[in-house]
Design an enzyme around this catalytic site. Structure first.
Site, PDB file in Angstrom:
ATOM      1  N   CYS A   2       0.865  -1.170   0.000  1.00  0.00           N
ATOM      2  CA  CYS A   2       0.000   0.000   0.000  1.00  0.00           C
ATOM      3  C   CYS A   2       0.911   1.231   0.000  1.00  0.00           C
ATOM      4  O   CYS A   2       2.110   1.119   0.197  1.00  0.00           O
ATOM      5  CB  CYS A   2      -0.873   0.022   1.240  1.00  0.00           C
ATOM      6  N   ARG A  27       2.201   0.280  -6.646  1.00  0.00           N
ATOM      7  CA  ARG A  27       2.497  -0.675  -5.574  1.00  0.00           C
ATOM      8  C   ARG A  27       1.263  -1.353  -5.024  1.00  0.00           C
ATOM      9  O   ARG A  27       1.341  -2.397  -4.389  1.00  0.00           O
ATOM     10  CB  ARG A  27       3.188   0.043  -4.428  1.00  0.00           C
ATOM     11  N   TRP A  74      -3.509  -2.182  -1.230  1.00  0.00           N
ATOM     12  CA  TRP A  74      -3.451  -3.562  -1.712  1.00  0.00           C
ATOM     13  C   TRP A  74      -4.093  -4.395  -0.606  1.00  0.00           C
ATOM     14  O   TRP A  74      -3.601  -4.448   0.507  1.00  0.00           O
ATOM     15  CB  TRP A  74      -2.014  -3.999  -1.952  1.00  0.00           C
ATOM     16  N   ASN A  99      -0.363   0.972   6.318  1.00  0.00           N
ATOM     17  CA  ASN A  99       0.282  -0.098   5.536  1.00  0.00           C
ATOM     18  C   ASN A  99       0.691  -1.178   6.521  1.00  0.00           C
ATOM     19  O   ASN A  99       1.179  -0.860   7.612  1.00  0.00           O
ATOM     20  CB  ASN A  99       1.565   0.409   4.864  1.00  0.00           C
ATOM     21  N   GLY A 100       0.557  -2.446   6.148  1.00  0.00           N
ATOM     22  CA  GLY A 100       1.001  -3.534   7.023  1.00  0.00           C
ATOM     23  C   GLY A 100      -0.155  -4.400   7.476  1.00  0.00           C
ATOM     24  O   GLY A 100      -1.267  -4.310   6.934  1.00  0.00           O
ATOM     25  N   GLU A 478      11.668 -18.183 -14.405  1.00  0.00           N
ATOM     26  CA  GLU A 478      11.346 -16.761 -14.515  1.00  0.00           C
ATOM     27  C   GLU A 478      10.391 -16.517 -15.693  1.00  0.00           C
ATOM     28  O   GLU A 478       9.463 -15.708 -15.584  1.00  0.00           O
ATOM     29  CB  GLU A 478      12.651 -15.955 -14.661  1.00  0.00           C
ATOM     30  N   LYS A 482       6.760 -14.799 -15.279  1.00  0.00           N
ATOM     31  CA  LYS A 482       6.352 -13.607 -16.042  1.00  0.00           C
ATOM     32  C   LYS A 482       5.026 -13.868 -16.745  1.00  0.00           C
ATOM     33  O   LYS A 482       4.122 -13.047 -16.698  1.00  0.00           O
ATOM     34  CB  LYS A 482       7.394 -13.227 -17.108  1.00  0.00           C
ATOM     35  N   GLU A 485       2.012 -14.152 -14.219  1.00  0.00           N
ATOM     36  CA  GLU A 485       1.601 -12.974 -13.435  1.00  0.00           C
ATOM     37  C   GLU A 485       0.911 -11.893 -14.269  1.00  0.00           C
ATOM     38  O   GLU A 485       0.082 -11.158 -13.737  1.00  0.00           O
ATOM     39  CB  GLU A 485       2.743 -12.421 -12.574  1.00  0.00           C
ATOM     40  N   HIS A 501       9.748 -37.594 -15.525  1.00  0.00           N
ATOM     41  CA  HIS A 501       9.421 -38.024 -14.151  1.00  0.00           C
ATOM     42  C   HIS A 501       8.048 -37.503 -13.730  1.00  0.00           C
ATOM     43  O   HIS A 501       7.733 -37.511 -12.538  1.00  0.00           O
ATOM     44  CB  HIS A 501      10.513 -37.550 -13.185  1.00  0.00           C
ATOM     45  N   LYS A 600       3.515  -4.210  -6.275  1.00  0.00           N
ATOM     46  CA  LYS A 600       4.920  -4.138  -6.638  1.00  0.00           C
ATOM     47  C   LYS A 600       5.838  -4.607  -5.513  1.00  0.00           C
ATOM     48  O   LYS A 600       6.669  -5.464  -5.699  1.00  0.00           O
ATOM     49  CB  LYS A 600       5.262  -2.706  -7.046  1.00  0.00           C
TER      50      LYS A 600
HETATM   51  O1  M6R Z   1      11.457  -6.208  -4.398  1.00  0.00           O
HETATM   52  P1  M6R Z   1      11.838  -7.661  -4.433  1.00  0.00           P
HETATM   53  O2  M6R Z   1      12.833  -7.961  -5.504  1.00  0.00           O
HETATM   54  O3  M6R Z   1      12.295  -8.159  -3.100  1.00  0.00           O
HETATM   55  O4  M6R Z   1      10.500  -8.425  -4.817  1.00  0.00           O
HETATM   56  C1  M6R Z   1      10.460  -9.816  -4.819  1.00  0.00           C
HETATM   57  C2  M6R Z   1       9.226 -10.319  -5.513  1.00  0.00           C
HETATM   58  O5  M6R Z   1       8.072  -9.863  -4.870  1.00  0.00           O
HETATM   59  C3  M6R Z   1       9.180  -9.873  -6.980  1.00  0.00           C
HETATM   60  O6  M6R Z   1      10.311 -10.257  -7.663  1.00  0.00           O
HETATM   61  C4  M6R Z   1       7.936 -10.494  -7.685  1.00  0.00           C
HETATM   62  O7  M6R Z   1       8.095 -11.872  -7.772  1.00  0.00           O
HETATM   63  C5  M6R Z   1       7.755  -9.861  -9.059  1.00  0.00           C
HETATM   64  N1  M6R Z   1       6.409  -9.386  -9.200  1.00  0.00           N
HETATM   65  C6  M6R Z   1       8.000 -10.794 -10.185  1.00  0.00           C
HETATM   66  O8  M6R Z   1       7.858 -10.183 -11.422  1.00  0.00           O
END
Ligand code: M6R
Length: 605
Positions: A2, A27, A74, A99-100, A478, A482, A485, A501, A600
């Site tokens: 947030c 974020r 968020w 936030n939190g 990765e 991508k 998400e 397997h 984010k």
């Molecule tokens: O800010 P950070 O690199 O610590 O964030 C880690 C993950 O939350 C971040 O990489 C997340 O997996 C991304 N949305 C992936 O694209």
């Protein structure tokens, strides 16, 4: 996750609040709202739409004020709805943003209900608003200081009171909060970025701090109740990240910024050296016997690539752990471990907690690979390397990942130097390769039309499988992350050797199988795995390099990168997968920069 902005000034601060929210919106974007203090009343506007809609509502109601707080959310407790949007009000007297996560919110709610407080939302935040109200007797600062003593969990809050003009009180524990200093005005925000363009004079609050801002001054009290001074620093807030330029989405912009981001990250670095990681690094690097990498998400995958570089080049045993697992498991600590946290934001709650956990076990040699100089992780580690990707706005991490890889490669070479595991000419050759990366990445970006053609086909599919081996298995992971998400297509990644397997059972002509098949020592093994897929009717999408015998044919689509790039090949192959995910999501019409349910920076557990 947030975002918080607050202001106490002698002018209309509503535009500052809205602009701050705009900067933080990436974020967390489930809902947003503002509350301002006008003529001894609190006025609130909230929406489950975006900040642009909030701004329209504010303009329609012609809201102007010199004191206020704002929030972009968020959702954790309670669905994204107007009712659950912040600011929360208590009896029209207190307005609060948070936030939190408050862990003891249930117990507090029961107590407050017994005092007659009526709850309108499902949030843990409303508990704090009523708690502050219950303790308020004309002095907001004392009420907040008393309230936070009763909170368990993580919080950054900003509060205004109907009866206290030109005053905002904030407090933090576990979530960041900063104070911005202007001329006859002060601000509070969860990130200095929110205040870019307003002030670059920033004081960072510490764990447990409570702060009060008034137009002409601010004061801070620490967790023990003592008045303390938090130094005001001039910070360089990267505003350039906020401009979209000719791009359609921030993610696209950030993918295409990678040559620049890599060049900036490597600028001025002629050869690897422990000093690049901090003054004390030479002594520590000479001492360490193993490496422990802690990270989440994409940053974790950077760690998985790095582990192979560290073992190959520096011959140092390396373990990579998902931060949220490590922090809660029994492990065997060793004080001669180099603990490396990798994080774009430097604020990811699990990674930060894992770092603190590692330290609590006596592993005090800590290094942050991070993109945000002012972040908690950079402040809490002894050593650091700052990637210079610039602000990453798209939720899907791209340029942060490739610059992390560049930094980690430098780490592997620096440790190799200290440990004398490579001949000097090999180090020189690897450095030459590393410095050439920006140009090599530009060549991959030129393959965009071919990846758009793949994306058009992917957009019709429900599932996808990603395969890779060795250094490219983390790249397959990765690539799958991508795709899922931002396109919401179910994607899984496997080391190609694991196919038979189990996952081979999933392969039909409806399952596209992306295979990362560079021209390395494992290519023939990967080709056998591809044959297994074709034999079951699976459609292959192969990323390979020039000069391989992988050819386009019925059911086999090939995109070819320029000559194989050796140990740094993962940095190139991942760029192609970023483009595939991006264009698939665009074809499907998704909000690429703000994918559903995500945020984010994950600053809550
Ligand atoms: O800010 P950070 O690199 O610590 O964030 C880690 C993950 O939350 C971040 O990489 C997340 O997996 C991304 N949305 C992936 O694209």
């Amino acid at each position: 996750m947030c975002g918080i902005v607050g202001a106490a000034a002698k002018r209309d601060i509503v535009p500052v609040l809205v602009e701050g929210l705009r900067r933080l919106e990436y974020r967390g974007y489930d809902s947003c709202g503002v509350a301002v203090q006008i003529n001894n009343t609190l006025q609130r506007v909230r929406t489950v739409s975006r900040v642009a809609d909030l701004d329209t509502q504010i303009q329609t109601h012609a809201i102007h004020a010199d004191t206020g707080i704002a929030h972009t959310r968020w959702a954790t407790h309670g669905a994204p709805s107007t009712r659950n949007a912040h600011p929360m009000l208590s009896r029209e007297q207190i307005a609060l943003v948070h936030n939190g996560i408050i862990e003891n919110h249930d117990a507090l709610r029961v107590r407050l209900q017994a005092l007659g407080y009526v709850f309108e939302s499902q949030t843990d935040t409303e508990v704090i608003a009523h708690l502050v109200h219950s303790l308020y007797a004309g002095d907001l600062f004392s009420a907040v200081a008393a309230a936070v003593k009763q909170l368990e969990g993580a919080y950054a809050i900003a509060v205004v009171a109907r009866d206290q003009p030109q005053c905002v009180v904030g407090a933090r524990a576990g979530s960041p909060l900063v104070i911005g200093v202007g001329l006859h005005e002060h601000f509070i925000a969860s990130d200095a970025l929110a205040l870019a363009g307003t002030t670059n004079q920033i004081a960072y609050l510490d764990e447990g701090d409570v702060a009060e801002i008034l137009p002409d001054q601010f004061r801070v009290q620490n967790a023990h109740g003592d008045a303390v001074v938090r130094t005001v620093q001039t910070v360089r807030v990267d505003e350039s990240g906020a401009a979209l330029g000719p791009y359609r989405h921030y993610m696209q912009k950030e993918i295409f910024e990678q040559p620049r981001a890599l060049a900036d990250t490597l600028e001025g670095i002629e050869s690897p050296a422990p000093e690049l990681f901090g003054e004390q690094a030479p002594a520590y690097f000479a001492r360490v016997k193993q490496v422990l990498v802690l990270a989440c998400g994409t940053s974790y995958y950077a760690g998985l690539v790095a582990a192979q570089w560290l073992e190959t080049l520096a011959k140092i045993p390396t373990r990579v752990e998902i931060a949220s697992e490590y922090r809660y498991r029994e492990s065997v600590p060793d004080p001669d471990t180099l603990v490396v946290v990798i994080s774009q934001s430097g604020e990811t709650a699990d990674t930060l907690a894992a770092l603190r956990h590692a330290r609590s076990l006596g592993q005090t040699i800590t290094l942050a690979i991070c993109n945000v100089a002012s972040s908690a992780m950079v402040r809490e580690t002894q050593l650091r390397f700052l990637t210079r990707a610039g602000a990453e706005i798209g939720v899907a991490s791209t340029k942060a990942f490739t610059t992390q890889l560049a930094a980690l490669f430098l780490l592997a070479l620096s440790l190799a130097k200290v440990r004398n595991t490579l001949p000097e000419q090999t180090i020189v050759a690897q450095m030459r390769h590393l410095r050439h990366l920006p140009r090599a990445v530009s060549a991959v970006l030129a393959l965009e039309p071919q990846l758009m053609a793949w994306a058009a086909r992917f957009a019709t599919r429900q599932h996808a499988l990603f395969l890779g081996r060795g250094l490219h298995y983390p790249i397959a992971l990765e690539g799958a992350l991508k795709l899922k998400e931002i396109s919401y297509i179910h994607a899984e990644a496997y080391p190609a050797g694991e196919l038979k397997h189990g996952p081979l059972a999933l392969v039909t002509d409806a399952m596209p199988v992306v295979t990362v098949a560079p021209n390395d020592a494992l290519l023939e093994k990967v080709r056998s795995n591809m044959a297994e897929v074709r034999a079951r009717g699976g459609e292959l999408y192969v990323l390979t390099d020039a000069h391989t015998q992988v050819l386009t044919e019925e059911g086999v689509h090939v995109v070819r990168l320029a000559a194989h790039y050796g140990l740094l090949s993962p940095v190139l192959h991942v760029v192609a997968l970023q483009l595939l995910a991006y264009h698939t999501a665009v074809t499907l019409g998704h909000d690429v920069d703000k994918p559903r349910n995500l945020a984010k920076s994950v600053t809550v557990e």
